[in-house]
Scaffold this motif. Structure first.
Motif, mmCIF file in Angstrom:
data_model
loop_
_atom_site.group_PDB
_atom_site.id
_atom_site.type_symbol
_atom_site.label_atom_id
_atom_site.label_comp_id
_atom_site.label_asym_id
_atom_site.label_seq_id
_atom_site.Cartn_x
_atom_site.Cartn_y
_atom_site.Cartn_z
ATOM 1 N N GLN A 118 30.156 53.134 44.510
ATOM 2 C CA GLN A 118 29.590 52.714 43.799
ATOM 3 C C GLN A 118 30.147 51.537 42.427
ATOM 4 N N MET A 119 30.937 51.443 42.485
ATOM 5 C CA MET A 119 31.425 50.903 41.120
ATOM 6 C C MET A 119 31.389 49.266 41.414
ATOM 7 N N ILE A 120 31.688 48.869 42.527
ATOM 8 C CA ILE A 120 31.615 47.620 42.626
ATOM 9 C C ILE A 120 30.371 47.111 43.192
ATOM 10 N N ASN A 121 29.566 48.180 44.459
ATOM 11 C CA ASN A 121 27.952 48.109 44.877
ATOM 12 C C ASN A 121 27.605 47.405 43.049
ATOM 13 N N HIS A 122 27.657 47.805 41.770
ATOM 14 C CA HIS A 122 27.391 48.111 40.699
ATOM 15 C C HIS A 122 26.990 46.733 40.306
ATOM 16 N N THR A 123 28.555 46.409 40.907
ATOM 17 C CA THR A 123 28.960 45.093 39.575
ATOM 18 C C THR A 123 27.765 43.868 40.616
ATOM 19 N N GLU A 124 26.950 44.058 41.150
ATOM 20 C CA GLU A 124 25.987 42.526 42.147
ATOM 21 C C GLU A 124 25.407 42.425 40.928
ATOM 22 N N ARG A 125 25.028 43.044 39.864
ATOM 23 C CA ARG A 125 24.029 42.399 38.723
ATOM 24 C C ARG A 125 24.771 41.223 37.831
ATOM 25 N N TRP A 126 26.049 40.612 38.857
ATOM 26 C CA TRP A 126 26.606 39.706 37.970
ATOM 27 C C TRP A 126 26.909 38.885 38.830
ATOM 28 N N ASP A 127 26.572 38.610 39.972
ATOM 29 C CA ASP A 127 27.075 37.994 41.270
ATOM 30 C C ASP A 127 26.800 36.698 40.650
ATOM 31 N N GLU A 128 28.013 36.040 41.532
ATOM 32 C CA GLU A 128 27.786 34.113 40.793
ATOM 33 C C GLU A 128 28.510 34.050 39.367
ATOM 34 N N ARG A 129 28.475 35.101 38.773
ATOM 35 C CA ARG A 129 29.291 34.841 37.774
ATOM 36 C C ARG A 129 30.294 35.298 36.629
ATOM 37 N N HIS A 130 30.842 34.217 36.214
ATOM 38 C CA HIS A 130 32.332 35.220 34.916
ATOM 39 C C HIS A 130 31.303 35.465 34.231
ATOM 40 N N VAL A 131 32.781 36.700 34.289
ATOM 41 C CA VAL A 131 32.360 37.708 33.333
ATOM 42 C C VAL A 131 33.243 37.745 32.214
ATOM 43 N N ILE A 132 33.362 37.447 31.066
ATOM 44 C CA ILE A 132 34.313 37.096 30.450
ATOM 45 C C ILE A 132 34.748 38.257 29.356
ATOM 46 N N PRO A 133 35.250 38.677 28.521
ATOM 47 C CA PRO A 133 35.946 39.150 27.852
ATOM 48 C C PRO A 133 34.941 39.258 26.417
ATOM 49 N N THR A 134 33.977 38.592 26.118
ATOM 50 C CA THR A 134 33.520 38.702 25.103
ATOM 51 C C THR A 134 32.086 39.645 25.709
ATOM 52 N N ASP A 135 32.144 39.536 26.844
ATOM 53 C CA ASP A 135 30.214 39.800 28.083
ATOM 54 C C ASP A 135 30.807 41.419 27.344
ATOM 55 N N TYR A 136 29.954 42.979 26.601
ATOM 56 C CA TYR A 136 29.984 43.930 26.553
ATOM 57 C C TYR A 136 30.460 44.965 27.833
ATOM 58 N N TYR A 137 30.131 44.329 29.108
ATOM 59 C CA TYR A 137 30.550 45.029 30.505
ATOM 60 C C TYR A 137 31.890 44.602 31.338
ATOM 61 N N PHE A 138 32.500 43.963 30.019
ATOM 62 C CA PHE A 138 33.522 43.396 31.116
ATOM 63 C C PHE A 138 34.394 44.669 30.943
ATOM 64 N N ASP A 139 34.616 45.127 30.232
ATOM 65 C CA ASP A 139 35.048 46.470 30.086
ATOM 66 C C ASP A 139 35.108 47.489 31.500
ATOM 67 N N PHE A 140 34.117 47.559 31.955
ATOM 68 C CA PHE A 140 33.416 47.407 33.290
ATOM 69 C C PHE A 140 34.261 47.650 34.680
ATOM 70 N N LEU A 141 34.949 46.304 34.398
ATOM 71 C CA LEU A 141 35.515 45.601 35.546
ATOM 72 C C LEU A 141 36.828 45.674 35.075
ATOM 73 N N VAL A 142 37.256 45.935 33.968
ATOM 74 C CA VAL A 142 38.617 45.953 33.547
ATOM 75 C C VAL A 142 39.178 47.996 33.892
ATOM 76 N N SER A 143 38.005 48.693 34.002
ATOM 77 C CA SER A 143 38.095 50.134 34.777
ATOM 78 C C SER A 143 38.742 49.516 36.186
#
Length: 275
Positions: A118-143
């Protein structure tokens, strides 16, 4: 943050390493061969609806549906997606914290939990993007990255060594053509006019596994392919890969994949029915 429209993984390979501190997200449905490449990020890949193959240094790792793999940064590899309906969901992670756990330094294949799926599927909203530490949802990928070492302690043994030795290749082809037969070391040694000791030595020196381990793995990989890519019954599959009973086949299969054959097929069918 960089966004691209449906460029595909091959086209985006050079972009993955552009930002060392980012997590790059890539979801792609395809059947293709991604040639030998490497990247400076660790790759988490999750396979839905089919099967994928990773080839590294003379070994082919098989990733069934609803399993994930981790490839450490800097390892040259070939990636083949074996079904047109397969979705490969990948997150390429920054490496500055890889030393906190030995998990990140080893290639492995693991069964995915429902939580991780479920967590991996949720990341599809950021498909083909670099998510960087200043993005508020970066912590989701960190988790997600931090969760990986806690989910599985050991990788599954779904790996098939390969060889360029002509004699070994002939033996392998014979085994591939006779998976249903009860082939022993003596049988294969007699078939190729060698002593059992010599045949055993060839498997150890060329493939670095025993004859029995290689043949069992070959059978399990064929079973995975038949389960995910055909409608042949599980009973027929068991017989086709050399098992006299469905029970013994199912037990061996679970050892290799941590899943019963019926569960793997059912979950794979559910994915295609939703697609």
């Amino acid at each position: 943050m960089t966004t691209n429209n449906d460029m595909g993984l091959i086209a985006l390979l050079p972009e993955i390493d552009e930002h060392a501190e980012s997590a790059f997200v890539m979801h792609e449905r395809s059947e293709k061969l991604i040639p030998l490449h490497t990247h400076k990020k660790g790759q988490l890949g999750f396979v839905e609806g089919g099967i994928a193959y990773i080839t590294i240094q003379g070994k082919t790792y098989v990733v069934p549906a609803r399993h994930y793999f981790w490839i450490p940064f800097g390892i040259p590899h070939i990636l083949r997606i074996g079904h047109s309906g397969t979705v490969l969901r990948s997150i390429y992670f920054y490496t500055d914290d890889d030393d906190v756990d030995t998990f990140y330094g080893k290639l492995g294949i693991y069964p995915a939990t429902e939580l991780l799926i479920q967590m991996i599927n949720h990341t599809e909203r950021w498909d083909e993007r670099h998510v960087i530490p200043t993005d508020y949802y970066f912590d989701f990928l960190v988790s997600i990255k931090k969760l990986l070492p806690q989910l599985n302690s050991s990788a599954l043994p779904i790996v098939l060594p390969t060889s360029t030795d002509q004699r070994m290749l002939e033996v392998i082809r014979y085994l591939e053509d006779n998976l249903a037969e009860q082939i022993t070391l003596k049988h294969i040694s007699d078939r190729f006019y060698m002593s059992e000791r010599s045949m055993s030595r060839i498997f150890q020196t060329q493939l670095h596994v025993s004859f029995l381990q290689y043949f069992k793995t070959l059978r399990m990989i064929k079973a995975i392919e038949m389960l995910l890519q055909s409608n042949v019954s599980i009973t027929e599959i068991a017989f086709a890969v050399g098992y006299d009973t469905v029970g013994s086949f199912s037990n061996t299969f679970q050892t290799f994949t941590h899943s019963r054959p019926s569960d793997l097929r059912k979950n794979n069918a559910l994915f295609f029915n939703k697609s």
